[in-house]
Every structure is written in structure tokens, then in C-alpha cells.
Scaffold this active site. Structure first.
Site, PDB file in Angstrom:
ATOM      1  N   ASP A  84       0.452  -1.681   0.241  1.00  0.00           N
ATOM      2  CA  ASP A  84      -0.249  -0.220   0.142  1.00  0.00           C
ATOM      3  C   ASP A  84       0.912   0.959   0.206  1.00  0.00           C
ATOM      4  O   ASP A  84       2.069   1.321   0.246  1.00  0.00           O
ATOM      5  CB  ASP A  84      -0.693   0.147   1.013  1.00  0.00           C
TER       6      ASP A  84
ATOM      7  N   ASP B  67     -10.368   1.247  -3.986  1.00  0.00           N
ATOM      8  CA  ASP B  67     -11.008   1.035  -2.443  1.00  0.00           C
ATOM      9  C   ASP B  67     -13.124   0.820  -2.785  1.00  0.00           C
ATOM     10  O   ASP B  67     -12.796   0.338  -1.227  1.00  0.00           O
ATOM     11  CB  ASP B  67     -10.597   1.881  -1.398  1.00  0.00           C
TER      12      ASP B  67
END
Length: 579
Positions: free
Chosen positions: A313, A380
């Protein structure tokens, strides 16, 4: 620099393409967090269209790719040129209409003032631009980009892509609340559904009870994992699943042992306030001690446990790209190159480990990062309706086996909208399938449905991840979208027709299915679980429902298939087998 003085480089296009002036329609890609890869069309004239990204990573709002074509180019018609800059940092895209009956396309790295100064004998190498041409529509352009990525760009462990395993990611099930017994229960429930890879997301390392602390301290939290990660990894493996782990190595929280010991390791501008984003700062990868520390931390975890997957990430932009070793110049470029070097070193040390480029969902989606990674977390946002547009834009340049697509909960944790499980699953199945929900809490009915959808994905994943992707040409007033994948030998296909909004037409229009063998006949059947509230009233529709419908490929391509009236937020999946 062949001169004797320093040379300050402000701009150097990776390539300059001259294309015909008749190509005057631009398809660009924009968006924001949770709304990535949004397509935008505009007409080009004389003058300059330009877009710059200065976020230090590829970004959610300006992707380094564009398509320029003739008026009204569509999925199956029109002439067009597609371009993609293989770079994970700042970029500039330009299309200029000239008076000489041509257009000029330039793409390259955006450089901050003074960022690149070449001393005598020094050189600068641009990122690579990849370009493709089609005279027969967008789908053929997409084939070219997908083929390039599959054959020449991706570097799989063992040089062969194994079937893309079904994921269960813990984030939306548990967030930061890690308890070993809860995690075991979650893993067990996932394995019973057919999950093949369990990914432990954020919250596993020291002090990580929220997003305000812990980044940089890459050791298991002794409170949550008193025996380390070993017991959980072993349990997951015993259930027959691979183990994956979330990391964010480029970042540091001020509330961390690492930052307290080395505050100078974070990128910052001298004599300016230190500003956090998402409660974190960016580590200076151009600093050798930082680089070595991060490699050692990741290497230690990967060496200690049979971990097959890293979810990498990166949750903030580089807004203060100053390094104590750069004499005041920005280090956007050097930071990106150092990231590539770090990923390359990890890949060489652990060649069997796959890596996902996450970056808050598509914040770093480009061909540059794909030289070192194997999957892109597309967004997301797992809301199925939002995902239709996001995935459509993504698939213009990236093949579906790279597209992280998870079945999320209802309501969605991003926009609180609810959809049927059938719609959520039919949307996710066209990528690299995963689950992003608490599988312990789903109902018995949903458990049965999830098993069917996971089995359906496993049945078709070789087709989905090796075939040719098609977007369907559908009338806008029908309120529909559609897409599918056809096997290279045209022996089978899987198509989805998706009702996005209520149709303004009284009678459902035929949907043309491209890419099939015109000289063959296909048997059509529904795939997965049929959507609720859909009526199969005609003889042909009942045959489709029963799996006995037979239609020539030429008819499916040229005339189309009559499908039932679909309610909004509904996807109809059809499988085709050549007879």
C-alpha cells in the site's frame, strides 16, 4: 550532457507522435479516490490539451494514458491511437493540434524546477511510452495492450501465471481489531467457501490500533500476536490457503519507534513545517540507510514465514519531496527509481512472492510498477455500481487477471449503497476475484450463493485471464453497459449485460456479442445465479434460461440477442459454448 557546464533539464518528452488531424476526439481518464478510471471524451481543435500530475505517485485523478481517434469512435468502429506512459511518478500528457494537418502527442515525466541537473558527461533516461493503433475500434486497441502486458511486461514467479487464487482480505471484516481467534474463525469460514488466499490487512504490527501510529515498526504487535504471526500463518496453511500480508513500507507515523529514532529519515522541506497526510509521512528511499532498513524489515518477515503475497500500500502523496541529501532539490524522480530498486531487490530475494500495487486503490496503476508487481487493487470502492465504470476504464489498458475485484458487503462501506449479492458477484467475477466482507456473519442463503459464485469464477478464470476482453456497444437510452471475454480460439465466451439505470425503451433491444466465430453455432446458458426479479417470458428467453438456446455466431454479432427486461443494478451473465 556533452558540454562543459551543468545543464538544467526541465522537460524531455519520452516520445513525440505525429497522428492525423482526422483523429480529433480524445478519450482521457480521470477521477479521484474511490472513483478511479473515469472516462471523459472531448473534441480537439487547433491548440493544446495538456494534463499534469504532480502528486509524486501515479495518482487517482490523472492516469498516464489516453486515446485519440476519429469522430465517434466506438468499441467496434473507428480509427484510433492509444498511449500509456510506464512511470509511477509525476507526468505530463500533451495533445497539440497543428496547422500542418496533423496532431502531436507528447508524454513524459513532469520534472520539478532543478530536479534534474546534468553535470558534464551525465545523462537522463526518459520513462517508456507504449503506443498501439487500431483501425477497427477500441476492442482491437485493448487486445494490443493486453497482449503486450501478458507476453512482455509481467514477470510471474516461475515465469508462468498460475490460476489467480480467490482472496479473502480482512480489512472490511475486522479493520484494526485483530484477535487471533477471530482471525482463525474468519479464515475457517473463508476456506469453507472455497477461498484460496487469506490476506491479513492493516493492523498486525506494533502499536497499530488505528491509523495514527505504528507505520515503520514492522514487527508483529506483541499484544495481538504474542507468539508472532506463526500460529496464524500455520493455521491458514493447514486450511489449504496461501497467506498474504499487507505492508506500507514507504510510510512512517510520527508516533512510531522508527520516527522517534530517525526523524531525519522522512522527506521534508528544510525550515518548513512538517505536514502529515493520513497521519503519516513519507520515508526517504533515496537515503541508503532507509532503503536498507526497509529491505531488512520486509526480508525478515518473508524469511520467517511462508508468505506468498504482499499487498503493498501507499496512502499519501509526496507533497514535501525534500531530502537532506538532495541539496534542496525535489526528489520525486529519485524516490520513484528507489522504489523500483527496492521492489526489484525483494523480488530477487523472494522470487516466489507475488506483490500487489495497492496505493489506496489505483493510486499507482501503470506499466512502470507492473514490471515489479502482479496485481493492481483497482479501487477501495467495492460498490458494484461504481465498479462498473471503474473497471471499464481499467480494462482499456490492463488485462482482467490484474484487476483486483472483491465482493463487498451490503451496504457498501464507501457509499453505504446496497446491492444484491448476485449483482456484487457478477461485477467482481470479471477480474481477480476476492471477498472483502466478514464471511462469519453472512446468512446460510448467502453462503450457498457465494459458493456458487466462487465455483463459477474457478470454472471460467482460465478463459477470463487468457481471452480477449470486449466492451459491448449498447444504446445509451437503454441504460445498459456490457462486457465479456472470448477465448482466443473462439470456442467459448462469457458475457455480462448490466442494467445501470432504468431503460427509457419499452422493449428490450437486442445486444450484439462481438468476437465470435461467424461460421459456428453457439449454445447459450445463464452463468452463476440468475438475477432476481427477471422474467424469461418468450420461447427464446426460456431456452436461454434452460441452457438449450442455440444461435449462429454471425447472428449474435450482426443482429444480436434479445434479452429480458432488467431492473436497475442487475447483471445478466451468459456463457457461450461453440457446438
Amino acid at each position: 550532457n556533452t558540454g562543459t557546464d551543468d545543464y538544467r533539464l526541465d522537460w524531455c518528452a519520452s516520445a513525440v507522435f505525429a497522428i492525423p488531424a482526422r483523429c480529433r476526439e480524445l478519450l482521457s481518464f480521470e477521477g479521484q479516490w474511490a472513483q478511479e478510471f473515469q472516462e471523459r471524451r472531448l473534441e480537439l481543435g487547433v491548440g493544446n490539451w495538456s494534463r499534469e500530475n504532480r502528486r509524486g505517485r501515479t495518482s487517482h485523478d490523472s492516469f498516464p494514458q489516453l486515446i485519440v481517434g476519429t469522430d465517434g469512435f466506438s468499441e467496434e468502429s473507428g480509427e484510433m491511437y492509444g498511449f500509456h506512459l510506464a512511470w509511477s511518478g509525476n507526468h505530463r500528457l500533451e495533445v497539440e493540434g497543428l496547422n500542418e494537418s496533423s496532431r502531436q502527442v507528447q508524454m513524459g515525466e513532469w520534472l520539478a524546477p532543478g530536479e534534474v541537473v546534468l553535470g558534464p558527461g551525465q545523462s537522463y533516461e526518459t520513462p517508456t511510452v507504449h503506443a498501439a493503433y487500431s483501425a477497427t475500434g477500441l476492442n482491437r486497441l485493448v487486445f494490443s495492450f493486453h497482449r503486450f502486458v501478458r507476453q512482455r511486461l509481467l514477470k510471474w514467479p516461475g515465469d508462468v501465471m498460475k490460476p489467480r487464487p480467490v482472496h479473502l482480505n480482512t480489512w472490511e471484516a475486522l479493520y484494526f481489531h485483530h484477535d487471533l481467534e477471530d482471525l482463525k474463525d474468519l479464515a475457517r469460514s473463508g476456506a469453507e467457501l472455497g477461498v484460496e488466499r487469506f490476506v491479513l490487512d492493516d493492523g498486525w504490527f506494533k502499536g497499530r490500533d488505528h491509523d495514527r501510529a505504528g507505520l515503520g515498526d514492522w514487527i508483529p504487535d506483541p499484544k495481538k500476536y504474542p507468539q508472532g504471526l506463526g500460529p496464524l500463518v500455520s493455521y491458514v496453511n493447514e486450511l489449504g490457503m496461501e497467506f498474504g500480508l499487507w505492508v506500507e513500507p514507504e510510510m512512517v507515523n510520527p508516533d512510531s519507534d522508527l520516527y522517534r529514532a530517525h526523524p531525519d529519515w522522512a522527506l521534508h522541506v528544510k525550515d518548513r513545517p512538517i505536514v502529515t497526510g493520513r497521519n503519516q509521512l513519507v520515508l526517504d528511499l533515496t537515503h541508503q540507510e532507509v532503503f536498507d532498513y526497509l529491505f531488512a524489515a520486509i526480508d525478515r518477515v518473508l524469511t520467517a514465514h511462508p508468505i506468498s503475497y504482499l499487498k503493498w500500500d501507499m496512502n499519501r502523496d509526496l507533497v514535501a519531496p525534500g531530502s537532506s541529501r538532495s541539496q534542496g532539490a525535489a526528489v520525486y524522480r529519485r524516490q520513484t527509481l528507489a522504489l523500483y530498486e527496492l521492489l526489484d531487490r525483494i523480488r530477487k530475494a523472494h522470487p516466489d512472492v507475488e506483490i500487489e500495487s495497492c496505493a489506496s486503490g489505483a493510486g499507482r496503476a501503470d506499466y512502470g510498477i507492473l514490471a515489479y508487481t502482479h496485481r493492481i487493487w483497482t479501487s477501495d470502492n467495492n460498490d458494484a455500481l461504481s465498479r462498473q465504470a471503474i473497471q471499464r476504464g481499467f480494462l482499456r489498458f490492463f488485462p482482467p487477471e490484474l484487476m483486483g475485484a472483491h465482493i463487498g458487503p451490503a451496504p457498501s462501506h464507501i457509499n453505504y449503497r446496497s446491492h444484491t449479492l448476485a449483482f456484487r458477484a457478477a461485477t467482481a467475477i470479471f477480474g481477480h476475484l476476492g471477498l472483502e466482507l466478514d464471511t462469519r456473519t453472512v446468512s446460510e442463503k448467502e453462503v450457498a450463493e457465494l459458493k456458487v459464485w466462487i465455483d463459477t469464477y474457478k470454472r471460467f478464470r482460465n478463459l477470463l485471464h487468457g481471452g480477449k476482453t470486449h466492451q459491448l456497444t449498447i444504446r445509451q437510452d437503454a441504460g445498459r453497459g456490457g462486457h465479456g471475454v472470448v477465448a482466443p480460439d473462439k470456442s467459448e465466451a462469457l458475457f455480462a449485460v448490466v442494467q445501470l439505470t432504468p431503460s427509457r425503451l419499452r422493449i428490450s433491444q437486442p445486444v450484439r456479442l462481438p468476437g465470435l466465430d461467424h461460421d459456428a453455432t453457439y449454445r447459450l446458458a445463464l452463468a452463476g445465479i440468475p438475477p432476481p426479479n427477471v422474467k424469461f417470458e418468450t420461447q427464446g428467453l426460456r431456452a436461454l434460461q434452460q441452457g438449450t438456446l442455440r444461435v449462429p455466431g454471425a447472428v449474435l454479432h450482426n443482429v444480436g440477442l434479445q434479452i429480458p427486461i432488467l431492473p436497475p443494478d442487475t447483471a445478466l451473465l451468459m456463457t457461450l459454448q461453440r457446438m
